[in-house]
Design an enzyme around this catalytic site. Sequence first.
Site, PDB file in Angstrom:
ATOM      1  N   CYS A   1       0.944  -1.122  -0.033  1.00 55.17           N
ATOM      2  CA  CYS A   1       0.037   0.108  -0.033  1.00 55.17           C
ATOM      3  C   CYS A   1       0.797   1.366   0.087  1.00 55.17           C
ATOM      4  O   CYS A   1       0.515   2.317  -0.579  1.00 55.17           O
ATOM      5  CB  CYS A   1      -0.955   0.028   1.339  1.00 55.17           C
ATOM      6  SG  CYS A   1      -0.121  -0.665   2.673  1.00 55.17           S
TER       7      CYS A   1
ATOM      8  N   HIS B   1      -2.915   6.628   4.602  1.00 54.51           N
ATOM      9  CA  HIS B   1      -1.368   6.429   4.767  1.00 54.51           C
ATOM     10  C   HIS B   1      -0.800   7.890   4.294  1.00 54.51           C
ATOM     11  O   HIS B   1      -0.954   8.324   3.426  1.00 54.51           O
ATOM     12  CB  HIS B   1      -0.715   5.331   4.071  1.00 54.51           C
ATOM     13  CG  HIS B   1      -0.826   4.031   4.472  1.00 54.51           C
ATOM     14  ND1 HIS B   1      -1.731   3.635   5.679  1.00 54.51           N
ATOM     15  CD2 HIS B   1      -0.608   2.898   4.086  1.00 54.51           C
ATOM     16  CE1 HIS B   1      -1.994   2.300   5.759  1.00 54.51           C
ATOM     17  NE2 HIS B   1      -0.926   1.912   4.731  1.00 54.51           N
TER      18      HIS B   1
END
Length: 347
Positions: free
Chosen positions: A134, A250
């Site tokens: 990710c 994130h």
Amino acid sequence: MSDKFMDNGIDTAVVGATGAVGEVMLQILASRNFPVGELFPLASQRSMGKTVEFKDKNYPVINLETFDFSKCKLALFSAGGEISKQYVPKALEQGCFVVDNTSMFRNDDAIPLIVSEVNPDALGDNKLIANPNCSTMGMLVAVKPLYDKFGVKRIDVSTYQAVAGAGKKAISRLSEQTMDMIHMREIKAEDYDPFPCQIAFNLIPQIGDFTDNGYTTEEMKMVNETHKILEDSSIGVNVTCVRASVFYGHSMTVRMEFANSDWSVDEAREVLSVAPGLTVIDEQKDGGYPTPMNEGGGKDDVYVGRLRRDISDPRALNLWLVSDSLRKGAALNSVQIAELALEQNKL
Ligand code: A2P
């Protein structure tokens, strides 16, 4: 698309359909109108009797253990590396096209590792495609256009990764511990799982396990996957991965060193502002940048801001980046890979 599936759509299995990524996969398949024929939501014995929602209908969860993959043409795996190790070979043998969201096959030279905006041509004739980590994914969506334009020689990155990237249990853990902190209840070590220490109101400089060189598995994923996806192992990649007390989104600081100092921040901003899958929010005023609270949950694009030249080295650009680890970082890119396969008649 082959004729057989033109009319009825692509019969699709989602492995890990009850998980944090699996749920978003179902939403994205629906919202992008991917031509799903019959849907097979697969999970463990624990989920028998549960249902998942897809296009306003409830589907009973099916046990992966006994599932016959010859019933479907496409399988999207996101149930952990060990499950992929065990069941991806079976799905391939039974004729599926597989997109695997775990790290199990990413370092295998024979298996393409694809970010849809970066290296879509790597698809080839493979029936198994690996979906990148990710953080690597978000970073490369921003690095690639600058790499093409200015030639990136080195990347220094520090991440601030949300708990959603560690699955549903991790999300629950942060909420429970947050409530415990607010009510001044003690948080015991046995309640840290899946983290190595308390996550609420904390930063944990460890994601994954430690490797022999002192870096963690997550950090080494960002190094190795960057080299593989850009097909350039000469790029220096220096990574620190940190788990943050954030639910979704994130974030990372990224410093890219270009071949020379013959570029301007305005040019870099222009390159990023027209790049696919990217949105620039770089207003250089209070709040004029992306944050995980605003841009990290439920948005498809990768967001960048805080663009500035490194004052200690005129070859290098600093930026701040936020992306939804469940969407571009996982489920969205998996579906985009399936779309590429469809466009290229591989499905
Ligand atoms: P289950 O809900 O039945 O445990 P997350 O990343 O949010 O933790 O989600 C993990 C996903 O992987 C869930 O859908 C979970 O299903 C699935 N999963 C975990 N272990 C297995 C297993 N042994 N067999 C099938 N699915 C599994």
